[in-house]
Structures are given as C-alpha cells and as structure tokens.
Motif scaffolding. Structure first.
Motif, short mmCIF file in Angstrom:
data_model
loop_
_atom_site.label_atom_id
_atom_site.label_comp_id
_atom_site.label_asym_id
_atom_site.label_seq_id
_atom_site.Cartn_x
_atom_site.Cartn_y
_atom_site.Cartn_z
N ARG A 33 5.76 6.53 -3.17
CA ARG A 33 4.67 5.94 -2.38
C ARG A 33 3.35 6.03 -3.14
NH1 ARG A 33 7.68 8.17 1.98
NH2 ARG A 33 6.51 10.14 1.95
N VAL A 34 3.11 7.17 -3.78
CA VAL A 34 1.90 7.34 -4.59
C VAL A 34 1.89 6.33 -5.73
CG1 VAL A 34 0.69 8.89 -6.19
CG2 VAL A 34 1.52 9.77 -3.99
N LEU A 35 3.03 6.18 -6.41
CA LEU A 35 3.12 5.26 -7.55
C LEU A 35 2.89 3.82 -7.10
CD1 LEU A 35 3.67 5.39 -10.59
CD2 LEU A 35 6.09 5.00 -10.11
N LYS A 36 3.41 3.47 -5.93
CA LYS A 36 3.22 2.12 -5.40
C LYS A 36 1.74 1.84 -5.17
CE LYS A 36 4.43 -0.81 -1.45
NZ LYS A 36 5.19 -0.90 -0.19
N GLN A 62 -1.29 -0.71 -6.94
CA GLN A 62 -2.25 -1.54 -6.19
C GLN A 62 -3.69 -1.19 -6.53
OE1 GLN A 62 -1.13 -0.99 -2.07
NE2 GLN A 62 0.95 -1.75 -2.40
N ASN A 63 -3.86 -0.42 -7.61
CA ASN A 63 -5.19 -0.04 -8.12
C ASN A 63 -5.98 0.85 -7.16
OD1 ASN A 63 -4.87 -1.62 -10.52
ND2 ASN A 63 -5.36 -3.45 -9.32
N LYS A 64 -5.27 1.61 -6.32
CA LYS A 64 -5.95 2.53 -5.42
C LYS A 64 -6.39 3.79 -6.17
CE LYS A 64 -4.96 0.03 -1.72
NZ LYS A 64 -6.01 -0.78 -1.05
N THR A 65 -7.54 4.32 -5.79
CA THR A 65 -8.01 5.58 -6.39
C THR A 65 -7.32 6.75 -5.72
OG1 THR A 65 -9.79 5.86 -4.78
CG2 THR A 65 -10.29 4.55 -6.76
N ALA A 66 -7.44 7.94 -6.33
CA ALA A 66 -6.83 9.14 -5.74
C ALA A 66 -7.36 9.37 -4.34
CB ALA A 66 -7.09 10.34 -6.64
N LYS A 67 -8.67 9.14 -4.14
CA LYS A 67 -9.28 9.33 -2.82
C LYS A 67 -8.68 8.36 -1.80
CE LYS A 67 -13.86 9.91 -0.70
NZ LYS A 67 -13.58 9.20 0.55
N GLU A 68 -8.53 7.08 -2.22
CA GLU A 68 -7.97 6.07 -1.32
C GLU A 68 -6.50 6.36 -1.00
OE1 GLU A 68 -10.57 2.11 -2.59
OE2 GLU A 68 -8.85 2.73 -3.81
N ILE A 69 -5.75 6.81 -2.00
CA ILE A 69 -4.34 7.17 -1.79
C ILE A 69 -4.24 8.32 -0.80
CG2 ILE A 69 -2.26 8.11 -2.88
CD1 ILE A 69 -3.10 6.59 -5.45
N GLY A 70 -5.10 9.33 -0.98
CA GLY A 70 -5.12 10.48 -0.07
C GLY A 70 -5.37 10.07 1.36
N GLU A 71 -6.32 9.15 1.54
CA GLU A 71 -6.66 8.69 2.89
C GLU A 71 -5.51 7.89 3.51
OE1 GLU A 71 -10.24 6.52 2.24
OE2 GLU A 71 -11.52 8.31 2.16
N LYS A 94 2.41 -0.77 -12.57
CA LYS A 94 2.28 -2.23 -12.51
C LYS A 94 3.57 -2.92 -12.96
CE LYS A 94 -1.79 -3.69 -11.11
NZ LYS A 94 -1.84 -4.60 -9.93
N GLU A 95 4.17 -2.41 -14.03
CA GLU A 95 5.38 -3.02 -14.59
C GLU A 95 6.56 -2.93 -13.63
OE1 GLU A 95 5.92 -0.97 -18.26
OE2 GLU A 95 4.63 -2.33 -19.39
N ASN A 96 6.53 -1.92 -12.74
CA ASN A 96 7.66 -1.70 -11.82
C ASN A 96 7.28 -1.91 -10.36
OD1 ASN A 96 9.95 -0.52 -13.63
ND2 ASN A 96 8.07 0.47 -14.33
N LEU A 102 9.16 -0.98 -6.67
CA LEU A 102 8.49 -0.07 -5.74
C LEU A 102 8.28 -0.73 -4.38
CD1 LEU A 102 5.96 1.40 -8.31
CD2 LEU A 102 7.78 2.69 -7.18
N ASP A 103 7.98 -2.04 -4.38
CA ASP A 103 7.80 -2.75 -3.10
C ASP A 103 9.08 -2.72 -2.28
OD1 ASP A 103 5.18 -3.39 -3.51
OD2 ASP A 103 5.58 -5.37 -4.36
N LYS A 104 10.24 -2.79 -2.97
CA LYS A 104 11.53 -2.85 -2.27
C LYS A 104 12.08 -1.48 -1.93
CE LYS A 104 12.95 -7.20 -4.44
NZ LYS A 104 13.88 -7.82 -5.39
N ASN A 105 11.57 -0.45 -2.59
CA ASN A 105 12.19 0.89 -2.45
C ASN A 105 11.25 1.96 -1.93
OD1 ASN A 105 15.10 0.73 -3.79
ND2 ASN A 105 13.73 -0.59 -4.93
N THR A 106 10.16 1.56 -1.28
CA THR A 106 9.26 2.54 -0.66
C THR A 106 8.92 2.11 0.75
OG1 THR A 106 7.39 1.38 -1.68
CG2 THR A 106 8.20 3.34 -2.81
#
Length: 211
Positions: free
Chosen positions: A151-154, A158-167, A201-203, A207-211
C-alpha cells in the motif's frame, strides 16, 4: 531423456491430433483421457513428468486437477492447453503453480518449447496470451512485501509524500519511513537517487491490481 506425458481433452479430434503430434516428436506418451476424472487417475497411477490438460473437461477441470496435485504433493507438472483468454483464469492458473499455459490456436508451434521449458523446471505462458491480457509481469521480489508495504509503495507511485501517505493510511510519518526502509531492503534497491519512486512507477499496474 524425453519427458513422460499424459494428455487429456474432451474433444476426440483435438486429443488425437495432440497425441499424434507428440508421438511424431518422439515424446513418451503414457496415456490419454477424455475427462478430468480419468486424467487425474492416470496422473496418480503413472506419475508422468508432465500432464497436458484441457481446462474445461467433464468431472474435473484442468484447474481442479492442478489443485488436487498440489494438495497431494504430486510431482507431475501441469500444462494447460485451452482457448480461454480470461485474466481470472490466467491468475487462477498462476496461483495453482501451473507450469505451462498454451493457447490451442498456437499449440503446435509452441508446445515443444513449452514442454522443454517445463521439463527443465521452468514455466511457459503463451506470449500471445500475455500480450492479449497486456499483463506486466511483476518482479518476484514484490511478493516478499507485506500488504502494508504494498500500500505504501502504491502511494509512492502516486507521488505522495511520507506525510500524505501517513495521513491516508492513518500511520505516523516515522512508520511510513520504516516501511520505505524495509521495502528498499527487500527489493535490494539503492537507498538514494529516487530508485524507490522509480521502481514504484514501473510496477504501478501490478500494485493497482494487488493492493
């Protein structure tokens, strides 16, 4: 040494054509069946190196047989031969550790390569099927990641920052960084230079199909 093989298809003409082709190529064909139940009994009795099975057969499908072989720890390697191009069936075959998946319309041109690859312990999935489904094979290392790490990798993709991912995941920035560190280690990536973002990005499709 040639592989020992059993074959099964509920269409007599296809079964005969397959048998004649394999015999002509000097493969050791131990037996054939026109339904899944008989095919599975042949596998149990004869323990061939390879079983080439139609997916849709009476009594037991090729996928049913693959599942039974897994449950009974039988060493026979399953090759499915079919007209089916559904992604759900492809994914099911992969999850059952099927060794080969050949489309019937390309069988005579691909089967020798498939048998050779499978007999050596490799896997062979019809290139036309992969192209048709537009499947991007993900690196095996991705399977080492936990659901949380995926989920974090996905979100990184999407170019999310660590802060945005945390939220978004309701976790602290520190936990996000810990996940990122674990991902880098598991995937054996460089810890600098944006390699994690590039890999994500390459994968992204996987990630869209498996998270």
């Amino acid at each position: 040494m040639q592989a020992s093989i059993i074959i099964a298809d509920d269409h007599p003409l296809i079964l005969k054509g397959l048998n004649d082709f394999l015999v002509e190529k000097n493969y050791n064909v131990l037996g054939s069946a026109t339904n899944g139940k008989d095919a599975y009994e042949l596998i149990e009795k004869l323990e061939p190196d390879i079983a080439i099975l139609d997916i849709r057969m009476p009594h037991l499908t090729g996928l049913d047989i693959a599942k039974l072989c897994n449950e009974k720890n039988l060493s026979t390697k399953i090759i499915l031969i079919t007209f089916e191009k559904e992604e759900s069936i492809y994914n099911k075959a992969k999850s059952l550790h099927v060794y080969g998946y050949v489309l019937k319309e390309f069988a005579l041109t691909e089967l020798e390569n498939c048998i050779s690859e499978v007999f050596e312990g490799g896997r062979y999935f019809s290139p036309e099927l992969i192209e048709y489904l537009e499947i991007q094979e993900a690196p095996e290392a991705l399977e080492l990641l936990t659901p949380a790490e995926k989920r974090v990798l996905k979100l990184i993709a999407q170019n999310k920052t660590a802060k945005e991912i945390g939220e978004l995941l309701f976790i602290s920035d520190r936990t996000v960084e810990k996940h990122k560190s674990h991902i880098i280690k598991k995937l054996d990536l460089e810890s600098k230079g944006g390699s994690l973002a590039l890999f994500a990005k390459e994968n992204e499709d996987y990630l869209d199909k498996n998270t």
